[in-house]
Design an enzyme around this catalytic site. Structure first.
Site, PDB file in Angstrom:
ATOM      1  CB  THR A 136      30.932 -24.965 -18.876  1.00  0.00           C
ATOM      2  OG1 THR A 136      30.830 -24.147 -20.047  1.00  0.00           O
ATOM      3  CG2 THR A 136      30.835 -24.041 -17.659  1.00  0.00           C
ATOM      4  CG  ASP A 137      33.842 -23.403 -23.274  1.00  0.00           C
ATOM      5  OD1 ASP A 137      32.689 -23.219 -22.821  1.00  0.00           O
ATOM      6  OD2 ASP A 137      34.086 -23.455 -24.495  1.00  0.00           O
ATOM      7  CE  LYS A 191      29.239 -26.613 -14.294  1.00  0.00           C
ATOM      8  NZ  LYS A 191      28.861 -27.960 -13.769  1.00  0.00           N
TER       9      LYS A 191
END
Length: 352
Positions: A133-134, A163
């Protein structure tokens, strides 16, 4: 090719599987624990294909993973299984640490054990694709900067920290053991089959039920929105054409404030399901969540330059399709909200 997709009953995972089965000749093995957000009904359109198989497996169960690798002999692993809701990570971070970090470690070790015993040609062509994910990058000040593949990590929530940790593990397994890995970091996804706790489906369903449309703070947080089917195409392109040990940022080129997103949904609903009064009157501002990032924005130029990928959908066309899908699939929404599809499929077992 045989492709393992972890978390394949989830929102993005199911879109990836539908794309692979419908657009390629590959076989998919879907590994999913079937937690609250995993929904096999999202795969009904491909479930009868002889190139699709499902295994109910927890990625924290190493023995079960080893059996899947041994039985199905994958050429590619696409790792999407994750706890992903920021609010849930704030209330209960332990599950995020377990699934996103420990689970990724288990999967890496299962893949490494399998890969290390492959014959030379298969070993060279094997790929482990980690989908991230960003949010690992933290947030951006102002309106001009963009996240690139070399932006430093600065996660803000237990979710994004877990993450980020899994990203680091994947890179370490390449550098230390040579496992051929690729990482992608994507912006906010939206589209059909999205679990209704996330902003866009929550607003659509609440609006139709005349409930409040909750917005954190002033609603000025900015996100880059990516239609899930565009993301699925990008992920397949990365894992089949991308370079080992590379990171690719995938974005939709659609920066919107949360308030703009909610208002756009209200405008579409006013056209499709007119009512007395205005949907926007249901907008409610609530206390902001802790550590809320201000702005995310992806520089996806590497995807265009190296892999010739750009999103097909604009935010306007993608949102129109999304709202229409939820209007046309009220049964799916009802089943996923009350858990009835899982009780039916899992024999009335409790689903966490």
């Amino acid at each position: 090719m045989n492709i393992i997709v972890t978390g394949g009953a989830g929102f993005i995972g199911s879109a990836v599987i539908r794309h692979i089965i419908e657009a390629t000749n590959n076989t998919v093995i879907n590994i999913d624990k079937l937690t609250y957000a995993g929904n096999l009904d999202s795969l009904i359109s491909v479930s009868n294909s002889n190139r699709y198989k499902f295994e109910q497996v927890d990625i924290c169960d190493r023995e079960a993973l080893d059996k899947v690798f041994c039985q199905f002999q994958p050429d590619i692993v696409m790792h999407l299984a994750a706890e992903s809701h920021v609010d849930r990570s704030i209330d209960g971070p332990a599950e995020f640490i377990q699934t996103n970090i420990v689970g990724t470690y288990n999967l890496l070790e299962a893949a490494r054990s399998y890969w290390s015993n492959l014959e030379t040609n298969k070993k060279l062509n094997f790929r482990f694709h980690h989908i991230s994910t960003d949010e690992v990058y933290g947030d951006l000040d102002g309106t001009d900067g963009l996240f690139t593949e070399i932006t430093s990590y600065s996660p803000s929530s237990p979710y994004s920290a877990s993450k980020a940790s899994s990203d680091h593990l994947v890179r370490a397994w390449y550098r230390t053991y040579g496992l051929p890995t690729i990482i992608t970091n994507c912006s906010n996804n939206y589209g059909p089959y999205h679990f209704p706790e996330k902003l866009i489906p929550l607003v659509i369903l609440n609006a139709l039920e005349n409930k409040p449309l909750p917005i954190y703070g002033t609603g000025e947080q900015i996100r880059d929105w990516l239609f899930v089917e565009d993301h699925a195409r990008a992920l397949y392109k990365v894992v089949t054409e991308g370079k080992v040990n590379e990171t690719y940022n995938i974005g939709g080129h659609n920066e919107k404030t949360n308030l703009e997103v909610v208002e756009a949904i209200c405008d579409i609903l006013s056209e499709l399901v007119p009512k007395e009064g205005c949907y926007k009157d249901q907008i409610t501002y609530i206390a902001d969540r802790p550590g809320h990032d201000k702005r995310y924005a992806i520089d996806a130029s590497k995807m265009k330059r190296e892999l010739d990928w750009t999103p097909i959908e604009t935010f306007e066309t993608g949102l129109q399709k999304t709202v229409q899908w939820y209007l046309d699939n009220s049964d799916w929404c009802q089943n996923v909200q009350d858990g009835s599809y899982q009780r039916e499929r899992l024999g009335n077992k409790d689903v966490k």
